[in-house]
Design an enzyme around this catalytic site. Structure first.
Site, PDB file in Angstrom:
ATOM      1  N   ASP A 197       6.609   8.026  69.176  1.00  0.00           N
ATOM      2  CA  ASP A 197       5.258   8.558  69.025  1.00  0.00           C
ATOM      3  C   ASP A 197       4.613   7.609  67.602  1.00  0.00           C
ATOM      4  O   ASP A 197       3.620   7.224  67.635  1.00  0.00           O
ATOM      5  CB  ASP A 197       5.359   9.957  68.126  1.00  0.00           C
ATOM      6  CG  ASP A 197       4.143  10.494  67.771  1.00  0.00           C
ATOM      7  OD1 ASP A 197       3.038  10.268  68.535  1.00  0.00           O
ATOM      8  OD2 ASP A 197       4.131  11.370  66.872  1.00  0.00           O
TER       9      ASP A 197
ATOM     10  N   TYR B 152      11.282  17.206  68.799  1.00  0.00           N
ATOM     11  CA  TYR B 152      10.176  17.647  69.444  1.00  0.00           C
ATOM     12  C   TYR B 152      10.339  19.011  70.041  1.00  0.00           C
ATOM     13  O   TYR B 152       9.679  20.159  70.193  1.00  0.00           O
ATOM     14  CB  TYR B 152       9.419  16.755  70.446  1.00  0.00           C
ATOM     15  CG  TYR B 152       8.403  16.010  69.903  1.00  0.00           C
ATOM     16  CD1 TYR B 152       8.504  14.866  68.851  1.00  0.00           C
ATOM     17  CD2 TYR B 152       7.129  16.143  70.281  1.00  0.00           C
ATOM     18  CE1 TYR B 152       7.659  14.244  68.436  1.00  0.00           C
ATOM     19  CE2 TYR B 152       5.984  15.216  69.827  1.00  0.00           C
ATOM     20  CZ  TYR B 152       6.257  14.430  68.801  1.00  0.00           C
ATOM     21  OH  TYR B 152       5.119  13.496  68.512  1.00  0.00           O
TER      22      TYR B 152
ATOM     23  N   LYS C  63      18.174   5.244  64.618  1.00  0.00           N
ATOM     24  CA  LYS C  63      18.518   5.432  63.259  1.00  0.00           C
ATOM     25  C   LYS C  63      19.917   5.664  63.245  1.00  0.00           C
ATOM     26  O   LYS C  63      20.444   6.736  62.387  1.00  0.00           O
ATOM     27  CB  LYS C  63      17.637   6.578  62.661  1.00  0.00           C
ATOM     28  CG  LYS C  63      17.454   6.633  61.036  1.00  0.00           C
ATOM     29  CD  LYS C  63      16.850   5.246  60.184  1.00  0.00           C
ATOM     30  CE  LYS C  63      17.224   5.446  59.048  1.00  0.00           C
ATOM     31  NZ  LYS C  63      16.799   4.319  58.252  1.00  0.00           N
TER      32      LYS C  63
ATOM     33  N   ASP D 277       1.747   4.308  67.892  1.00  0.00           N
ATOM     34  CA  ASP D 277       0.178   4.224  67.142  1.00  0.00           C
ATOM     35  C   ASP D 277       0.477   2.891  66.160  1.00  0.00           C
ATOM     36  O   ASP D 277      -0.712   2.395  66.358  1.00  0.00           O
ATOM     37  CB  ASP D 277       0.143   5.325  66.216  1.00  0.00           C
ATOM     38  CG  ASP D 277      -0.464   6.563  66.581  1.00  0.00           C
ATOM     39  OD1 ASP D 277      -0.342   6.900  68.093  1.00  0.00           O
ATOM     40  OD2 ASP D 277      -1.201   7.174  66.064  1.00  0.00           O
TER      41      ASP D 277
ATOM     42  N   ASP E 212      13.233   1.568  60.853  1.00  0.00           N
ATOM     43  CA  ASP E 212      12.529   1.174  59.600  1.00  0.00           C
ATOM     44  C   ASP E 212      12.456  -0.268  59.879  1.00  0.00           C
ATOM     45  O   ASP E 212      11.108  -0.688  59.672  1.00  0.00           O
ATOM     46  CB  ASP E 212      13.015   1.574  58.438  1.00  0.00           C
ATOM     47  CG  ASP E 212      14.569   1.493  58.472  1.00  0.00           C
ATOM     48  OD1 ASP E 212      15.192   0.882  59.201  1.00  0.00           O
ATOM     49  OD2 ASP E 212      15.141   1.457  57.282  1.00  0.00           O
TER      50      ASP E 212
HETATM   51  C1  IPM Z   1       0.938  11.589  71.514  1.00  0.00           C
HETATM   52  C2  IPM Z   1       0.439  12.419  70.518  1.00  0.00           C
HETATM   53  C3  IPM Z   1       1.235  13.778  70.745  1.00  0.00           C
HETATM   54  C4  IPM Z   1       2.737  13.637  70.655  1.00  0.00           C
HETATM   55  C5  IPM Z   1       0.628  15.058  70.138  1.00  0.00           C
HETATM   56  C6  IPM Z   1      -0.929  15.330  70.309  1.00  0.00           C
HETATM   57  C7  IPM Z   1       1.309  16.463  70.398  1.00  0.00           C
HETATM   58  O1  IPM Z   1       0.201  12.177  69.245  1.00  0.00           O
HETATM   59  O2  IPM Z   1       1.004  11.689  72.473  1.00  0.00           O
HETATM   60  O3  IPM Z   1       1.193  10.445  70.987  1.00  0.00           O
HETATM   61  O4  IPM Z   1       2.853  13.711  69.107  1.00  0.00           O
HETATM   62  O5  IPM Z   1       3.293  13.405  71.296  1.00  0.00           O
HETATM   63 MG    MG Z   2       1.126  10.414  68.992  1.00  0.00          MG
END
Ligand code: IPM
Ligand code: MG
Length: 359
Positions: free
Chosen positions: A245, A138, A189, A249, A221
């Site tokens: 990240d 990042y 990884k 999700d 993975d």
């Molecule tokens: C998160 C989001 C952010 C990230 C984006 C909005 C920059 O996806 O907080 O998970 O990738 O960190």
């Molecule tokens: Mg995110």
């Protein structure tokens, strides 16, 4: 106690407004909060030409806790970084050194049926994705899109971790595990990337200082597979910025909806930014469809970790349980026989439950 509210873009303002209702319900005849607003994301770009204006950064440095909504909309994601709303959030995380991002994933019994996964897989899930938030690909350099001598374009980003960065997030993981089921799973990884070999070595070294905590390692993975195969086995999952990240999700779906996931991003002095994991969701913005519970539970985390008000945090969390048990559901977690409500009605219900539980 000074709270800075940064509603941002998309559904950010509407979910944050519900979290404020819950905070005000806690504050009624209780602690006094001084609440101020700031601009971030596309909203700040439009007003000031910068997704993180200086005034917002100054206010953020002075605040005891920051309640953040969402930044950036899909339309602006193709613009150069400095013109992208989401970039304001990344700069804020970096500027305040908010390196430890706690994303608790808790499967509420009331919502088991709302998950896309089978009941016996998700029942009892209670884990934290602990994502390192200020390093990795990042922020690493060199980065960018360039042209070589032949005129062909190439893109480059750099995965980069310093030993000290890995060490401090590892300590966070082991300390968090001590307050829970004493298990840390480190995700890397290391079979391909040198940076991740270092990650594994440093996490292992730090782990020796916590002999009472069980440490395991998974490649990312395999971790993504086990997360949906046997999620109950995980307690604290610690990983780098990018893997965190993605995995958070995926982990969100264990709870039924990404609209249920709060988060805390903590810096070295305990300073923190609190935000729902879901992002700006421009496709449903302004339609009273968004689930505000992630933002409301983020406010609870802020009370607990930055404002040292455990009682208030518990009140809000109990209120959330309460409204779920009463059958209130936003569309993302709708189930047969439940009571479908909008963003604002869900916020009102939680605030009312806070008042009822306290009295
Ligand atoms: C998160 C989001 C952010 C990230 C984006 C909005 C920059 O996806 O907080 O998970 O990738 O960190
Ligand atoms: Mg995110």
């Amino acid at each position: 106690m000074r709270i800075l509210v940064l509603p941002g873009d998309g559904i950010g303002p509407e979910v944050t407004a519900q979290a404020l209702k819950a905070l005000r319900a806690v504050a009624a005849n209780g602690p006094q909060f001084e609440i101020a607003d700031g601009l971030i994301g596309d909203a700040a770009l439009d007003a000031e030409g910068d997704p993180l204006p200086d005034a917002t950064l100054d206010a953020a440095r002075r605040a005891d806790g920051i309640l953040f909504g969402a930044a950036g909309t899909y339309e602006s994601d193709l613009l150069p970084p400095e013109k992208r709303g989401g970039h304001g959030l990344l700069r804020l995380r970096k500027a305040l050194d908010l390196y430890a991002n706690f994303r608790p994933v808790f499967a509420f019994p009331e919502l088991i049926g709302a998950s896309t996964l089978r009941r016996e897989v998700v029942e009892g899930v209670d884990l934290i994705v602990l994502r390192e938030l200020t390093g990795d690909i990042y922020f690493g350099t060199p980065r960018g899109v360039h042209r070589d001598e032949s005129g062909e374009r190439y893109g480059i980003n750099t995965m980069h971790y310093r030993e000290s960065e890995i060490r401090r997030i590892a300590h966070c993981a082991f300390r968090a595990a001590r307050g829970r089921r004493r298990k840390v799973c480190s995700v890397d990884k290391a079979n391909v990337l040198e940076t991740m070999v270092l990650w594994r070595e440093v996490v292992t070294e730090v782990g020796q200082e916590y002999p009472d905590v069980e440490l395991t390692h998974l490649y990312v993975d395999a971790a993504s597979m086990h997360l949906i195969r046997r999620p109950r086995d995980f307690d604290v999952m610690v990983t780098g910025n990018m893997f965190g990240d993605i995995l958070s999700d995926a982990a969100a779906m264990l709870t039924g909806s990404i609209g249920m996931l709060p988060s805390a991003s903590i810096g070295p002095s305990g300073n923190g930014l609190y935000e729902p994991v879901h992002g700006s969701a421009p496709d449903i913005a302004g339609q009273d469809l968004a689930n505000p519970l992630a933002s409301i539970m983020s406010a609870a985390m802020m009370l607990r970790h930055s404002l040292r008000h455990e009682e208030g945090a518990r009140l809000i969390e109990a209120a959330v349980r309460h409204v779920l048990a009463e059958g209130y559901r936003t569309p993302d977690i709708m189930q047969d026989g439940a009571r479908r409500v909008g963003t604002a009605e869900m916020g009102d219900a939680v605030a009312a439950a806070v008042g009822r539980i306290r009295n």
